[in-house]
Design an enzyme around this catalytic site. Sequence first.
Site, PDB file in Angstrom:
ATOM      1  CE  LYS A   1      -1.771   2.872   2.710  1.00 46.27           C
ATOM      2  NZ  LYS A   1      -1.726   4.039   1.812  1.00 46.27           N
TER       3      LYS A   1
ATOM      4  CD  GLU B   1      13.429   0.522   9.130  1.00 48.58           C
ATOM      5  OE1 GLU B   1      13.872   1.461   9.820  1.00 48.58           O
ATOM      6  OE2 GLU B   1      14.022  -0.552   9.000  1.00 48.58           O
TER       7      GLU B   1
ATOM      8  CB  CYS C   1      13.381   8.858   7.379  1.00 54.01           C
ATOM      9  SG  CYS C   1      14.497   7.768   6.484  1.00 54.01           S
TER      10      CYS C   1
ATOM     11  CD  GLU D   1      10.199  12.965  10.359  1.00 60.23           C
ATOM     12  OE1 GLU D   1       9.047  12.553  10.561  1.00 60.23           O
ATOM     13  OE2 GLU D   1      11.086  12.266   9.829  1.00 60.23           O
TER      14      GLU D   1
HETATM   15  P1  NAD Z   1       2.528   8.393   7.195  1.00 62.89           P
HETATM   16  O1  NAD Z   1       2.799   7.713   8.479  1.00 62.89           O
HETATM   17  O2  NAD Z   1       1.512   9.460   7.171  1.00 62.89           O
HETATM   18  O3  NAD Z   1       2.079   7.344   6.084  1.00 62.89           O
HETATM   19  C1  NAD Z   1       2.889   6.239   5.716  1.00 62.89           C
HETATM   20  C2  NAD Z   1       1.993   5.181   5.092  1.00 62.89           C
HETATM   21  O4  NAD Z   1       1.105   4.690   6.106  1.00 62.89           O
HETATM   22  C3  NAD Z   1       1.091   5.711   3.968  1.00 62.89           C
HETATM   23  O5  NAD Z   1       0.967   4.725   2.972  1.00 62.89           O
HETATM   24  C4  NAD Z   1      -0.236   5.938   4.698  1.00 62.89           C
HETATM   25  O6  NAD Z   1      -1.356   5.904   3.845  1.00 62.89           O
HETATM   26  C5  NAD Z   1      -0.243   4.752   5.664  1.00 62.89           C
HETATM   27  N1  NAD Z   1      -1.106   4.907   6.835  1.00 62.89           N
HETATM   28  C6  NAD Z   1      -1.511   6.059   7.421  1.00 62.89           C
HETATM   29  N2  NAD Z   1      -2.309   5.780   8.487  1.00 62.89           N
HETATM   30  C7  NAD Z   1      -2.400   4.435   8.560  1.00 62.89           C
HETATM   31  C8  NAD Z   1      -3.078   3.537   9.452  1.00 62.89           C
HETATM   32  N3  NAD Z   1      -3.805   3.974  10.480  1.00 62.89           N
HETATM   33  N4  NAD Z   1      -2.943   2.207   9.254  1.00 62.89           N
HETATM   34  C9  NAD Z   1      -2.185   1.740   8.240  1.00 62.89           C
HETATM   35  N5  NAD Z   1      -1.534   2.540   7.363  1.00 62.89           N
HETATM   36  C10 NAD Z   1      -1.642   3.874   7.522  1.00 62.89           C
HETATM   37  O7  NAD Z   1       3.935   8.929   6.661  1.00 62.89           O
HETATM   38  P2  NAD Z   1       4.212   9.794   5.358  1.00 62.89           P
HETATM   39  O8  NAD Z   1       3.797  11.201   5.628  1.00 62.89           O
HETATM   40  O9  NAD Z   1       3.683   9.095   4.154  1.00 62.89           O
HETATM   41  O10 NAD Z   1       5.811   9.704   5.272  1.00 62.89           O
HETATM   42  C11 NAD Z   1       6.650  10.528   5.988  1.00 62.89           C
HETATM   43  C12 NAD Z   1       7.171   9.823   7.234  1.00 62.89           C
HETATM   44  O11 NAD Z   1       7.839   8.616   6.872  1.00 62.89           O
HETATM   45  C13 NAD Z   1       8.202  10.655   7.967  1.00 62.89           C
HETATM   46  O12 NAD Z   1       7.930  10.602   9.346  1.00 62.89           O
HETATM   47  C14 NAD Z   1       9.505   9.946   7.662  1.00 62.89           C
HETATM   48  O13 NAD Z   1      10.525  10.145   8.607  1.00 62.89           O
HETATM   49  C15 NAD Z   1       9.066   8.528   7.586  1.00 62.89           C
HETATM   50  N6  NAD Z   1      10.057   7.725   6.841  1.00 62.89           N
HETATM   51  C16 NAD Z   1      10.840   6.836   7.545  1.00 62.89           C
HETATM   52  C17 NAD Z   1      11.813   6.106   6.874  1.00 62.89           C
HETATM   53  C18 NAD Z   1      12.698   5.126   7.616  1.00 62.89           C
HETATM   54  O14 NAD Z   1      13.258   4.251   6.971  1.00 62.89           O
HETATM   55  N7  NAD Z   1      12.842   5.239   8.924  1.00 62.89           N
HETATM   56  C19 NAD Z   1      11.978   6.248   5.497  1.00 62.89           C
HETATM   57  C20 NAD Z   1      11.157   7.143   4.823  1.00 62.89           C
HETATM   58  C21 NAD Z   1      10.189   7.875   5.513  1.00 62.89           C
END
Ligand code: NAD
Length: 495
Positions: A178, A253, A287, A388
């Site tokens: 997803k 992650e 990230c 962040e």
């Molecule tokens: P997000 O948490 O809003 O969404 C990530 C994914 O989770 C999306 O596909 C979203 O639709 C899904 N999602 C949202 N709510 C959900 C739920 N309740 N149940 C299941 N899935 C759900 O994050 P984002 O805004 O898309 O991405 C940015 C974040 O990702 C930042 O915090 C960044 O640091 C983190 N990130 C971490 C890494 C790592 O490897 N540590 C790498 C890239 C990004």
Amino acid sequence: MRKVPLGADEIFVGGRWERGGGEPIEAVDPATGRVFHRFHGASVDDVENAVTRGRAAADDSGWRDALPHERAAVLRAIGDAIAATAEEISAVQTTDTGKTLAETRALALSAAGTFRFMAAALETMEEAVTPSRGPYLTMTAHEPYGVVGAITPWNSPIASDAQKAAPALAAGNAVVLKPSVWAPCVSLLLARVCERAGLPAGLLSVLPGSGRVVGDAIVRHPLVGKVSFTGGTATGRAIGRLAADKIMPVTLELGGKSPTIVFPDADVERAIAGVLFGIFSSTGQSCVAGSRVFVHESVYQDFVGTLVSRTRRLRVGPGTDPSTQVAPLVTGEHRDRVARMVEAAVTEGARVLCGGSIPLGGVYDGGAYYLPTVLAGVSNDAPICREEIFGPVAVVLPFADEADLVRQANDNDYGLACGIWTRDYRRAYRIARAIDAGTVWINTYKQFSISTPFSGHKASGLGTEKGREGIKSYMRQKSLYWDLGDHPLPWAGGQ
Ligand code: NAD
């Protein structure tokens, strides 16, 4: 509307291209604000179909029980197909995320490398014969979970998709992926590439859609045996709670607020280049972005002066312009969030040394641009140093000595990455070991290798991705005992 090679109004549900049953999604080019693709996202019914078809495919296609070198051959073919399609993938991802073509090309090639690496790791993976403590032979076997849910963010979709799909497929699972609604197109293209490369139908689904509906349904589904999630910490916590109820393993992650540290003996040109790359490449939407820049007080004025003048020279523009260094953010909504965070910091006393605003006119009209920004004058416990931002915003902070530095750097909920700039290798080692972070870069920053494990400490995550052992995180371990004794077990007595 610009034509992208994504087919019609379709998503990939258990090996079939179908119109999604969920909300309509508009894919917007953040460089212009124009919609370039419209389609329907997934529904809860699509999740049901994807998971049940995936489970059947893993069993019926023989994928689960295929020999490692047989699965590896398919993964290698996918890696080659991604590499051969890299230009197309890069173009789609730049249109969907705004990133520069140089970066999206690198991400496509990294995804190809991930599939090839996991193929090699799979072919050479060993099972252990464990030391026997009785008249039996003991061995450890590893088996797939069945169906793995992979939930990815928008910032580097093809790379994070591959980082989960490749090891999960290598392990013998089906994958229900997803992607984020903010950058779903490249994941759909990845599905077409995998299909063309010969991945048996049903083993991969790509279900763009809302996290709260589609993501949640994937996590809750009883046939999903493991979830690998990359995204924000709040979402990761919510997924972790659901997984605890199911007693299901998760890899998380999550976010970061990484320190990058400049000592007085640093090679200034390297440190400046590394600090700039660490925070402003990917427009800070990384990230591991080095968003807290700690500079020793003895060199603070000079270093920050140079950092600011070099930041002002960064070229801000569309990702399709080869000279662009800082591309637009992923959406206008996200850009406005970044702008609000900077405004709040200024209200609380931060000084804007450069940037801090939205560029206007010409190429910037309609796009989600924000100028690379350096802030000063706040302490490490200010909200702008704790939360962040996920945008092109660095905060510079002075430190007095090593003890003060370590205390400040670790005084944060996150623990994802760290950069250290010094010529003193003993000090680099001391600091690297003292900082709570899953990855530490010494005199470099934001370098990644699929062969090197990646994980976050504290609120930055749980579990590890990448590396040879990455495949095993998508497998359950099983112990086998083989009798080698000459007699029946004594407890029941003889005849
Ligand atoms: P997000 O948490 O809003 O969404 C990530 C994914 O989770 C999306 O596909 C979203 O639709 C899904 N999602 C949202 N709510 C959900 C739920 N309740 N149940 C299941 N899935 C759900 O994050 P984002 O805004 O898309 O991405 C940015 C974040 O990702 C930042 O915090 C960044 O640091 C983190 N990130 C971490 C890494 C790592 O490897 N540590 C790498 C890239 C990004």
